[in-house]
Write a protein that holds these residues in place. Sequence first.
Motif, PDB file in Angstrom:
ATOM      1  N   GLU A   1       0.729  -1.111  -0.350  1.00  0.00           N
ATOM      2  CA  GLU A   1       0.086   0.007  -0.070  1.00  0.00           C
ATOM      3  C   GLU A   1       1.212   1.069   0.107  1.00  0.00           C
ATOM      4  O   GLU A   1       0.199   1.820  -0.773  1.00  0.00           O
ATOM      5  N   PHE A   2       1.598   1.253   0.889  1.00  0.00           N
ATOM      6  CA  PHE A   2       2.807   2.609   1.220  1.00  0.00           C
ATOM      7  C   PHE A   2       3.717   2.478  -0.278  1.00  0.00           C
ATOM      8  O   PHE A   2       3.514   3.694  -0.927  1.00  0.00           O
TER       9      PHE A   2
ATOM     10  N   THR B   1       0.570  -3.924   9.238  1.00  0.00           N
ATOM     11  CA  THR B   1       0.346  -2.977   8.060  1.00  0.00           C
ATOM     12  C   THR B   1       2.305  -2.730   7.044  1.00  0.00           C
ATOM     13  O   THR B   1       3.246  -2.884   8.301  1.00  0.00           O
TER      14      THR B   1
ATOM     15  N   LYS C   1       3.870   0.427   8.305  1.00  0.00           N
ATOM     16  CA  LYS C   1       5.000  -0.170   9.861  1.00  0.00           C
ATOM     17  C   LYS C   1       6.011  -0.785   9.475  1.00  0.00           C
ATOM     18  O   LYS C   1       7.144  -0.454   9.915  1.00  0.00           O
TER      19      LYS C   1
END
Lengths: 337, 168
Positions: B50-51, B128, B131
Amino acid sequence: MNFFEVVFQPGIMDIIVKMLIILVKAVVVVGVLMLHVTYATYFERKSIGHMQVRLGPMQVGPHGLLQPIADFIKLFFKEDIIPAGADKPIFFIAPVISIFAGMTAISVIPFFNGFVIADINIGLLFILAMSSLNAYGVMLAGWASNSKYSFLGSLRSSAQVISYEIAMGLSLVGVMMMSGSLNLSDIVRAQERFPGGFYWPQALGFFVFMVAAFAETNRTPFDLPEAESELVAGYFTEYSGMRFALFYVAEYVGMILMSLVAITCFLGGWDGPFAIPYVPFAWLFLKLYFFIFLFYWIRATVPRYRYDQLMALGWKLLIPLALLNILGTGLVKVLLR
Amino acid sequence: MNPYLFGYLAAAIVGLSAVALTRKNPVHAVLLMIVMFFHLAVLYLGLGAEFLAAVQIIVYAGAIMVLFLFVIMMLNIKEEIEGERFTGGWPLGISLASGLFLLLIIMTGNVLPGQQGIYTAQVIASQTDTKALGSVLYTQYIFPFELASLVLLVAVVGAIVLAKKKLR
């Protein structure tokens, strides 16, 4: 396996139900948003009117309450003029990009505990990504219009938006550090420990964010892209009718989006001093109205910046301040551990 | 990742790049590239990064392409459209590129998978992705990270030197 078993498998049913729930939520949010945009124009004309000791719109309906609807009907039926020498496909798509960028970003904002269209882990990054696309609508509109006023307006705007985006992203880093998450619902929950929200432990970040928000939405005192006295109407000079209305709506959606981000990241989101029964979104909307009023209040109060002052403010003051805020937040976090 | 989705994304990325290359109007080419970047971001999302997807949009679509567009808008587009799309040496370029591509296809069969670390897909999903990336980047890989930021700092200083008219 007959037809019904294939179609109504539990897996597929689950997906369909989920999609329907998202769709209903999206329709509700877009409907409420559009209503707010419509009456934000009325609210702007009324509040600025009273600040200048005028009455504002009074003719259509009681106290001019039906004015936005009359405006909409007029814009809808106006002739759509496309300038000669315009790049047609880009001319058509530019206002759509502008409005798409703002509306998509609103999908990750939590309106009350548990009500958010897309509860994603990277919510804050998603908002930054979508607001960075806003520059395209403005730039392409100016370029495709084949007009010098539009072009100059769009050049100013793109330089402004790129510069202030950096300050805005950096000012939100403090919020990310304090909440330890990029998910906006988690950010709101992290603010429960601080009465009122992050606006006082992150006062510097809040200040930088608000200044950058005014610049990002092209509002006074940073409305150079559409400085009427120099550029007629800036990048949307050549637009008329519905396409002009789309830009207009995009500007108000941008204001509402920036207010919602400020509320979610700094003012405790849906949380308030006491719970209001049956209306869980009441506090969020009250805060939203305050921020919208703030936009108008500042428009009626301060004059426009000069272009070199605007750039100097962004690069030489806001970005260093935001970096200082990150450093300070990090130090306090390490010391308190 | 859903194979149909992957198929669509792969085809769209290749197709959009090809169409962008052949446009005579550079502004249209830039726009097609932005659409291509969006497909790339969705590809990253499908792979659970996602990042990376968000950064792809923020950095490439939101910053780099805006600067591209900024420069291109200053050009005299009308002259650009009149001229030939490709310079004379394009057959040589294409044959070199396809040779490299062929080499890549031959080599993909010999790639050894790296050893499995503690970051399996489940661990990343529970932590996540942002992180997990941050905790590895700022501990294990802090030296290469600082090295990269030093290189960027040199570039920033260089840009300021170039932009300054007079150096005292």
